[in-house]
Design a protein around this motif. Structure first.
Motif, PDB file in Angstrom:
ATOM      1  N   LEU A 111      42.596   4.397 -20.814  1.00 49.35           N
ATOM      2  CA  LEU A 111      43.383   3.978 -21.849  1.00 49.35           C
ATOM      3  C   LEU A 111      44.436   2.963 -22.533  1.00 49.35           C
ATOM      4  O   LEU A 111      44.531   2.971 -23.313  1.00 49.35           O
ATOM      5  CB  LEU A 111      44.631   3.413 -20.160  1.00 49.35           C
ATOM      6  CG  LEU A 111      45.293   4.760 -19.751  1.00 49.35           C
ATOM      7  CD1 LEU A 111      46.223   4.121 -19.118  1.00 49.35           C
ATOM      8  CD2 LEU A 111      46.329   5.680 -20.925  1.00 49.35           C
ATOM      9  N   LEU A 112      43.095   2.170 -23.045  1.00 50.06           N
ATOM     10  CA  LEU A 112      43.185   0.588 -24.269  1.00 50.06           C
ATOM     11  C   LEU A 112      42.870   1.564 -24.991  1.00 50.06           C
ATOM     12  O   LEU A 112      43.603   1.704 -25.809  1.00 50.06           O
ATOM     13  CB  LEU A 112      42.139  -0.182 -23.388  1.00 50.06           C
ATOM     14  CG  LEU A 112      41.481  -1.260 -24.232  1.00 50.06           C
ATOM     15  CD1 LEU A 112      43.240  -2.316 -25.297  1.00 50.06           C
ATOM     16  CD2 LEU A 112      40.807  -2.122 -24.298  1.00 50.06           C
TER      17      LEU A 112
ATOM     18  N   GLY B 222      26.862  -1.420 -26.489  1.00 47.59           N
ATOM     19  CA  GLY B 222      26.283  -0.899 -24.884  1.00 47.59           C
ATOM     20  C   GLY B 222      27.402  -1.611 -23.739  1.00 47.59           C
ATOM     21  O   GLY B 222      27.725  -2.102 -22.589  1.00 47.59           O
ATOM     22  N   THR B 223      28.488  -2.237 -24.446  1.00 45.76           N
ATOM     23  CA  THR B 223      29.300  -2.506 -24.060  1.00 45.76           C
ATOM     24  C   THR B 223      30.395  -1.355 -23.574  1.00 45.76           C
ATOM     25  O   THR B 223      30.118  -0.335 -23.847  1.00 45.76           O
ATOM     26  CB  THR B 223      30.390  -3.298 -25.202  1.00 45.76           C
ATOM     27  OG1 THR B 223      31.375  -2.948 -26.578  1.00 45.76           O
ATOM     28  CG2 THR B 223      29.718  -4.613 -26.122  1.00 45.76           C
ATOM     29  N   SER B 224      31.640  -1.981 -22.671  1.00 52.54           N
ATOM     30  CA  SER B 224      32.390  -0.917 -22.544  1.00 52.54           C
ATOM     31  C   SER B 224      33.501  -1.610 -21.937  1.00 52.54           C
ATOM     32  O   SER B 224      35.002  -1.578 -20.757  1.00 52.54           O
ATOM     33  CB  SER B 224      32.047  -0.343 -21.022  1.00 52.54           C
ATOM     34  OG  SER B 224      32.790  -0.913 -19.625  1.00 52.54           O
ATOM     35  N   PHE B 225      34.428  -0.983 -23.426  1.00 52.01           N
ATOM     36  CA  PHE B 225      35.313  -1.659 -23.352  1.00 52.01           C
ATOM     37  C   PHE B 225      36.552  -0.065 -22.952  1.00 52.01           C
ATOM     38  O   PHE B 225      37.344  -0.398 -22.519  1.00 52.01           O
ATOM     39  CB  PHE B 225      36.019  -1.349 -25.309  1.00 52.01           C
ATOM     40  CG  PHE B 225      35.749  -3.163 -25.623  1.00 52.01           C
ATOM     41  CD1 PHE B 225      36.491  -4.546 -25.128  1.00 52.01           C
ATOM     42  CD2 PHE B 225      34.369  -3.678 -26.433  1.00 52.01           C
ATOM     43  CE1 PHE B 225      36.089  -5.188 -26.284  1.00 52.01           C
ATOM     44  CE2 PHE B 225      33.649  -4.453 -25.933  1.00 52.01           C
ATOM     45  CZ  PHE B 225      35.152  -5.120 -26.061  1.00 52.01           C
TER      46      PHE B 225
ATOM     47  N   LEU C 273      35.273  -1.673 -31.477  1.00 53.22           N
ATOM     48  CA  LEU C 273      35.273  -1.840 -30.272  1.00 53.22           C
ATOM     49  C   LEU C 273      34.128  -0.664 -30.152  1.00 53.22           C
ATOM     50  O   LEU C 273      33.709  -0.374 -29.245  1.00 53.22           O
ATOM     51  CB  LEU C 273      36.599  -2.341 -29.916  1.00 53.22           C
ATOM     52  CG  LEU C 273      37.095  -3.133 -30.152  1.00 53.22           C
ATOM     53  CD1 LEU C 273      38.157  -3.550 -29.004  1.00 53.22           C
ATOM     54  CD2 LEU C 273      36.096  -4.345 -29.502  1.00 53.22           C
TER      55      LEU C 273
ATOM     56  N   PRO D 263      26.349   3.912 -17.658  1.00 59.91           N
ATOM     57  CA  PRO D 263      26.216   2.242 -17.597  1.00 59.91           C
ATOM     58  C   PRO D 263      26.855   1.523 -17.896  1.00 59.91           C
ATOM     59  O   PRO D 263      26.518   0.955 -18.568  1.00 59.91           O
ATOM     60  CB  PRO D 263      24.373   1.967 -18.051  1.00 59.91           C
ATOM     61  CG  PRO D 263      24.143   3.298 -19.469  1.00 59.91           C
ATOM     62  CD  PRO D 263      25.224   4.483 -18.789  1.00 59.91           C
ATOM     63  N   HIS D 264      27.937   1.525 -17.851  1.00 59.14           N
ATOM     64  CA  HIS D 264      29.056   1.106 -17.775  1.00 59.14           C
ATOM     65  C   HIS D 264      30.201   0.628 -16.886  1.00 59.14           C
ATOM     66  O   HIS D 264      30.244   1.694 -16.106  1.00 59.14           O
ATOM     67  CB  HIS D 264      29.972   1.940 -18.958  1.00 59.14           C
ATOM     68  CG  HIS D 264      29.443   2.282 -20.395  1.00 59.14           C
ATOM     69  ND1 HIS D 264      29.636   1.269 -21.348  1.00 59.14           N
ATOM     70  CD2 HIS D 264      28.778   3.142 -21.222  1.00 59.14           C
ATOM     71  CE1 HIS D 264      28.812   1.865 -22.511  1.00 59.14           C
ATOM     72  NE2 HIS D 264      28.224   3.064 -22.814  1.00 59.14           N
ATOM     73  N   SER D 265      30.444  -0.185 -17.259  1.00 56.37           N
ATOM     74  CA  SER D 265      31.733  -0.412 -15.789  1.00 56.37           C
ATOM     75  C   SER D 265      32.504  -1.859 -16.882  1.00 56.37           C
ATOM     76  O   SER D 265      32.407  -1.967 -17.660  1.00 56.37           O
ATOM     77  CB  SER D 265      30.706  -1.424 -14.813  1.00 56.37           C
ATOM     78  OG  SER D 265      30.502  -2.878 -15.276  1.00 56.37           O
ATOM     79  N   GLY D 266      33.748  -1.033 -16.562  1.00 58.29           N
ATOM     80  CA  GLY D 266      35.358  -2.638 -16.619  1.00 58.29           C
ATOM     81  C   GLY D 266      36.229  -2.240 -17.530  1.00 58.29           C
ATOM     82  O   GLY D 266      37.036  -2.740 -18.003  1.00 58.29           O
ATOM     83  N   GLY D 267      35.778  -1.002 -18.092  1.00 55.21           N
ATOM     84  CA  GLY D 267      36.800  -1.269 -19.263  1.00 55.21           C
ATOM     85  C   GLY D 267      37.416   0.331 -18.821  1.00 55.21           C
ATOM     86  O   GLY D 267      37.423   1.163 -17.759  1.00 55.21           O
ATOM     87  N   SER D 268      38.543   0.150 -20.167  1.00 50.04           N
ATOM     88  CA  SER D 268      39.739   1.257 -19.833  1.00 50.04           C
ATOM     89  C   SER D 268      39.906   2.246 -20.831  1.00 50.04           C
ATOM     90  O   SER D 268      39.837   1.682 -21.828  1.00 50.04           O
ATOM     91  CB  SER D 268      41.079   1.047 -19.225  1.00 50.04           C
ATOM     92  OG  SER D 268      42.262   1.628 -19.320  1.00 50.04           O
TER      93      SER D 268
END
Ligand code: HEM
Ligand SMILES: [Cu+2]
Lengths: 589, 103, 207
Positions: A272-273, A248-251, A240, A265-270
């Motif tokens: 902490l994960l 370009g994902t944003s885990f 990941l 250009p990222h959003s939605g990930g963490s």
């Protein structure tokens, strides 16, 4: 029930014999060699870091050849300091502490100790070494890519590791290589642990019941059970991470992150994960590093004390308990990460619980030592050194395990002191002990005991000189992963740092004695007899070094518990496991 | 061990009748799952429970774990479930940072 | 050691009995499966985490895609049945039957992969990318493609493995044991799908 053991005849030709060998002994030596290269590279990097910390303005001649950008004119930039730190940690944790005590010694001795001719799947075994080797090369390649190695540390914390070069050097190609290398390493470890488990369960000689396996074999077995599922979590984490970087994902990257004036250009990930996934693997990993050393040290101490430990079963049970609990505590690395404070409480409880089996083990070692007539050899000295380091480093764990105390200590040199003693030095001491003990078997030559003892005392004193003051620095508020402390509130601590650096340089230099001893005795040492230490387990029944099929085509039969020392009424003071000699032995728990 | 299989794995392996029953059951659960989700909305816990049911039947009777020595199942299943179960510790962080609430 | 000895009687007298009484290679397949199960588990947990943490998670799947997923379930579970036929045939020394059923299973896997790729391409046609989609949280595509993609990789790997096993078996170099071992892998791929359907499809159904 193995289909694979003995399916290869004596190896022919150099390539089959020494390069793509199917022989578990050669593969063990290959792992050992790889770990040896990695440990010296890693140590060299630590020298550079220590040198830079105390003499930040002194150029290191020639360093610009390693990286023009990172060390212009031989002066390490703050970013390059972090690159060195990342490579140091990654090399040491993965390629030294995982490979040497587990893969190297395990490969060499696990089959022999259970009376097998080879691993259950020699081809898998060869693949797992060469996969590890590829991972190693990919990691080192980070040194030669233009922007150098990543700067995110061995834990590769996101978002730093998940965003591109905006965040600093090394976070372009270097970090990709890191992620790919560790993912490959996960696959190699998976192959290795499958093989270890199948071998231990299926290839035991007649009479080698599970309870008759030596403690070192038990430790490798428990370790491979942990590694089987721990690396299975690091693999997706790395995949990941690489996706975040190349697809370009944003885990692992939250929305609205601005780095170097660029909105990412990222959003939605963490982030902490990432920490959860990484430490879910990371804490079991520290026990993957230390359990084999525990087994090796028990094996050696028993031989030097000439009596078994107080309890064989409790040692095995404690190792299993450690393995079990190691999956429940990972959050103690995340007390200050923004994790739910309630989870912190939940994690601190099993963290304190895990000290119980560790303490039980220590008490068993000490209790068995009490009143025994210990033979002082280089191997037994390093075994004692292991216990000392493990205890000294473990005690600081009690403090770190409480969230309220950790608020102060987290990310300081206190933690650095903790894990270097308990994991780094302790596991390395286990490897040294194993080397002095087993090298005669592996090479057919005795090592020099005097040099070994000198090596021990220099390393022992040196390691304490380096890592004990770290605790003091941490208590004094000295943060970790900073490249310089001059002109800062930490400036008064500089003398301590100077002391540590000098100790590190000297202790590192002392390792050359070991290297000399290793190489010299390999070629010119006195030939080793079959059983130089009057030991009982099966590896001491075969020639030194053992032939390609270990037992020369005969199947050993085992009649005794692994550690029959000082047996009353026996011909000698010990009984080999495969000796048909009948003596009434007292039943031990 | 090149030409034979172990007796207890295959010799004892359940007759084809069991296999058909298992096959139909797994498909029936799948259909039920989908119909339920379409009519009453997908309820995560129920969906998961049904999936676990399907999986355990498949492990036991398709993969014949039930026909092996019991110790094999005891070695594999609790360990895997334990590790997966521990991962549930991550959930509380997944929701609370949304609004930056302490918990 | 004499290899002959091993081949004739692997266990008697020379070795301790394996606690599970299964061939080592079967044990290794089981161990690989639990390790892989944890890998898939970690992916699903990551997906759940990301999904929980987002406010605009899209739920785009129309009933048609759900029926399609159910059809794929049907194909995969049926292929689990056919691989059992293959195992049964191989154990009864029906070599032709075992070969046939193994290949049929591989065919089922291929069909599954084709249906899946068709679905992927229609989603891509609707504008779903790794980090972009017409409906909401961009991470939808990332989780969807990584989870189903990893599963599809397992399917394709399984199809290749089964084909190789079938051919080697027909050539006489593999035995019923090998078919049985790879059948375990194939069932596992099926089991993973049992979790993918509710978690990835049903939870993302249009409401
Ligand atoms: C006696 C039981 C132990 C306890 C209670 C304990 C506790 C802790 C805690 C709470 C931390 C996190 C500190 C922080 O980051 O603020 C930590 C870090 C660490 N521990 Fe331990 N520990 C124990 C034993 C061990 C052992 C046996 C090893 C290795 C063999 C080990 C290796 C590490 C490592 C590598 C880190 C730091 C990793 C990093 O941040 O880079 N610990 N320990
Ligand atoms: Cu830890």
């Amino acid at each position: 029930m193995s289909e694979a053991a003995a399916h290869h005849g004596p190896p022919q030709g150099f390539i089959r014999k020494y390069v793509f060998s199917l022989d578990h002994k050669i593969i063990g030596l290959q792992y050992y060699g790889l770990a040896l290269v990695a440990v010296f590279v890693g140590m060299f990097l630590s020298w550079l870091m220590r040198f830079h910390l105390v003499w930040p303005n002194a150029a290191i001649p020639g360093l610009q050849l390693l990286s023009k950008v990172g060390a212009p004119g031989g002066l390490i930039t703050p970013e390059y300091y972090l690159s060195l730190l990342t490579m140091h940690g990654t090399l040491m944790v993965f390629f030294v502490l995982t490979n040497a005590p587990f893969a190297a010694f395990g490969n060499y001795f696990l089959p022999i100790q259970i009376g097998a001719e080879d691993m259950a799947f020699p081809r898998f075994n060869m693949m797992s070494f060469w996969t590890t080797f590829v991972a190693f090369v990919v990691l080192l390649a980070a040194f030669v890519v233009p922007d150098g190695p990543p700067i995110s540390g061995w834990t590769a914390y996101a978002p730093l590791s998940a965003i591109g070069k905006d965040a600093g050097p090394g976070l372009d190609m270097g970090q990709n290589l890191w992620g790919i290398s560790i993912a490959i390493f996960c696959i190699a470890s998976l192959l290795g642990s499958l093989n270890f488990i199948a071998t231990t369960l299926d290839l035991r000689a007649k009479g080698m019941t599970l309870m008759r396996m030596p403690l070192s074999t038990w430790a490798w077995f428990v370790t491979s059970c942990i590694a089987l599922l721990a690396f299975a979590v690091l693999l997706p984490a790395c995949l990941l991470l690489v996706l975040d970087r190349v697809a370009g994902t944003s885990f692992f990257v939250p929305a609205g992150l601005v780095v170097s004036d660029h909105l990412q250009p990222h959003s939605g990930g963490s982030p902490l994960l990432w920490q959860h996934l990484f430490w879910f693997f990371g804490h079991p990993e520290v026990y993957i590093a230390i359990l084999p050393a525990m087994g090796i040290v028990s094996h050696i101490l028993i031989n030097s004390m000439r009596k078994p430990l107080l309890s064989h079963k409790v040692v095995i049970g404690s190792m299993m308990a450690i393995g079990f609990l190691s999956y429940m505590v990972w959050g103690h690395h995340m007390f200050l990460s923004g994790m739910n404070p309630f989870s912190a409480l939940v994690f601190s409880f099993p963290t304190l619980m895990i000290t119980i089996p560790a303490t039980v083990l220590t008490l068993i070692w000490l209790g068995s030592l009490y009143g025994s007539r210990l033979q002082i050899t280089a191997a037994s000295l390093f075994a004692l050194g292991f216990i000392s380091m493990f205890v000294s480093g473990g005690v600081s764990g009690f403090f770190l395990a409480q969230p309220s105390i950790d608020i102060y200590l987290h990310a300081t040199y206190f933690v650095v002191g903790h894990f270097h003693l308990v994991m780094g030095v302790a596991a390395i001491f286990g490897v040294f002990a194993g080397t002095y003990f087993w090298m005669p078997k592996m090479t057919g030559r005795m090592m020099n005991e005097t040099l070994g003892k000198i090596h021990f005392w220099l390393s022992f004193v040196g390691a304490y000189c380096i890592f004990m003051p770290f605790h003091y620095l941490g208590l004094a508020g000295n943060v970790r992963r900073y490249s310089s402390f001059v002109d800062d509130f930490m400036a008064p601590l500089m003398p301590v740092h100077k002391f540590i650096t000098i100790a590190a340089l000297c202790t590192g230099a002392a390792q050359l004695i070991f290297l000399y001893n290793l190489i010299h005795s390999r070629f010119w040492g006195p030939p080793a007899p079959v059983n130089p230490w009057n030991a009982t387990s099966l590896e001491w029944t075969v020639p030194s070094p053992p032939p390609w099929n270990n037992f020369g085509g005969v199947h050993p039969v085992v009649y005794h518990d692994p550690y029959q020392y000082s047996v009353e009424g026996a011909k000698e003071d010990f009984i080999m496991q495969n000796s048909p000699e009948q003596v009434k032995t007292t039943v031990r728990s | 061990m090149n030409t034979t299989t172990t007796p207890n794995a295959s010799g004892k392996s359940n007759g084809m009748a069991t296999t058909y029953v298992v096959y139909v059951t797994i498909l029936a659960i799948a259909v039920y799952q989908v119909c339920f989700a379409m009519m009453a909305g997908p309820q995560p816990m129920l969906m998961l429970a049904l999936a676990i049911l399907q999986a355990s039947i498949a492990v036991m009777y398709f993969m014949h774990l039930a026909a092996e020595r019991q110790v094999l199942a005891l070695a594999l299943i609790p360990y895997t479930i334990f590790v997966l179960f521990m991962m549930n510790m991550i959930w509380s962080d997944s929701v609370r940072l949304l609004h930056m609430r302490p918990h | 050691m004499s290899q002959a000895n091993l081949a004739v009687d692997p266990h008697a007298a020379v070795m301790e009995e394996s606690p599970f009484a299964i061939p080592s290679s079967k044990l290794v397949m089981w161990l690989f499966i639990i390790s892989d199960a944890v890998t898939f588990g970690a992916f699903l947990f990551a997906y759940g985490y990301i999904r929980n943490a987002s406010t605009d998670w899209p739920t785009p799947f129309e009933h048609a895609s759900i029926w399609n997923a159910l059809l794929m379930t049907f194909i995969l579970v049926t292929s689990s049945l056919t691989i059992l036929f293959a195992v049964r045939a191989a154990q009864n020394d029906d070599r032709a039957g075992a070969f046939k059923w193994t290949l049929i299973t591989a065919g089922g896997g291929t069909l599954f992969a084709i249906l899946h790729l068709r679905e992927w391409s229609s989603l891509i046609g609707e504008g779903v990318r790794m980090f972009q989609n017409p409906w909401g949280a961009p991470m939808f595509g990332a989780t969807f493609f990584t989870i189903t993609g990893l599963h599809m990789l397992h399917v394709i790997g399984g199809v290749i493995a089964l084909t190789v096993v079938a051919l080697t078996y027909r050539a006489g170099r593999y035995s019923a044991k090998h078919i049985e071992i790879w059948s375990l892998y194939w069932h596992f791929v099926d089991i993973v799908w049992m979790f993918v359907v509710p978690m990835v499809y049903l939870l993302n159904m249009k409401r």
